[in-house]
Motif scaffolding. Structure first.
Motif, short mmCIF file in Angstrom:
data_model
loop_
_atom_site.label_atom_id
_atom_site.label_comp_id
_atom_site.label_asym_id
_atom_site.label_seq_id
_atom_site.Cartn_x
_atom_site.Cartn_y
_atom_site.Cartn_z
N GLU A 44 0.80 -1.22 0.00
CA GLU A 44 0.00 0.00 0.00
C GLU A 44 0.84 1.27 0.00
OE1 GLU A 44 -3.35 0.97 -0.18
OE2 GLU A 44 -3.42 -1.04 -1.01
N LYS A 45 1.95 1.26 0.71
CA LYS A 45 2.74 2.49 0.79
C LYS A 45 3.34 2.88 -0.56
CE LYS A 45 7.39 1.26 2.26
NZ LYS A 45 8.35 1.36 3.34
N LYS A 47 1.54 2.51 -3.41
CA LYS A 47 0.40 2.62 -4.32
C LYS A 47 0.48 3.87 -5.20
CE LYS A 47 -3.69 3.76 -2.80
NZ LYS A 47 -4.96 3.77 -2.11
N ASP A 48 0.82 5.01 -4.63
CA ASP A 48 0.86 6.26 -5.38
C ASP A 48 2.27 6.72 -5.70
OD1 ASP A 48 -1.94 6.45 -5.30
OD2 ASP A 48 -1.86 7.32 -3.29
N ALA A 49 3.26 5.85 -5.50
CA ALA A 49 4.66 6.23 -5.71
C ALA A 49 4.97 6.33 -7.20
CB ALA A 49 5.58 5.22 -5.06
N GLU A 50 5.92 7.18 -7.50
CA GLU A 50 6.44 7.29 -8.87
C GLU A 50 7.11 5.97 -9.23
OE1 GLU A 50 9.71 10.01 -11.24
OE2 GLU A 50 8.90 10.72 -9.34
N THR A 51 7.03 5.57 -10.49
CA THR A 51 7.59 4.28 -10.90
C THR A 51 8.69 4.46 -11.95
OG1 THR A 51 5.93 3.97 -12.64
CG2 THR A 51 5.43 3.04 -10.46
N PRO A 69 7.91 0.80 -8.19
CA PRO A 69 7.78 2.06 -7.43
C PRO A 69 9.10 2.43 -6.75
CG PRO A 69 6.67 0.30 -6.27
CD PRO A 69 7.15 -0.28 -7.56
#
Length: 167
Positions: A44-45, A47-51, A69
């Protein structure tokens, strides 16, 4: 167990207890410890991270590109992407089963290996000059496009041929 039985079991006198008259059982309760959520398959941590793009060269020679990520390690990325990279010690730096070979262009962009990692790499099958443990490679922007070759075999001293399922 009462105090007298406890004292006789450990062959000590009840007068030696510094906690006489207190709740002595509380001194022997186990503490609760937690580990990072990532170790339990909870991504989850990220989930919105840059990849970034990471290219895996699989054992059969085929190439698979996955989005990773930033901040995740290569072993967890491989497990999340259903890539066969063992990780028998679950990233505790106690084996060499997540051994990967990093391409020359990206090898120097990874922080230098610790003594503990080098000790484990000495046990790895097919060791090269650009070998690293996947659990110790943390994805950063500089590693975008990195190519990782998965060796054709691993040395797992626990159970030969065992391939654990990712969490």
């Amino acid at each position: 167990m009462n105090l007298a039985k406890f004292a006789s079991f450990y062959r000590i006198s009840t007068s030696q207890f510094p906690f006489q008259g207190k709740d002595w059982r509380s001194l022997f309760r186990k503490n609760i410890h937690t580990s990072n959520q990532i170790r339990h398959g909870d991504h989850e941590k990220f989930k919105d991270a840059e990849t970034i793009d990471v290219h895996f060269i699989l054992k059969d020679g085929s190439k698979l590109t996955v989005k990773g990520p930033l901040g995740m390690n290569v072993l967890d990325l491989a497990h999340k992407s259903n890539i066969e990279l063992e990780g028998a010690c679950e990233a505790s730096l106690a084996c060499s089963t997540c051994h990967v070979v990093v391409d020359d262009d990206h090898y120097d962009k990874i922080p230098e290996a610790s003594d503990e990692e080098n000790d484990m790499l000495d046990l790895a099958f097919g060791l090269t000059d650009t070998s690293r443990l996947g659990c110790q490679i943390i994805l950063t922007k500089e590693l975008d496009g990195m190519e990782l070759k998965i060796p054709s075999a691993t040395r797992n001293f626990a159970v030969d041929g065992f391939v654990p399922k990712p969490h």
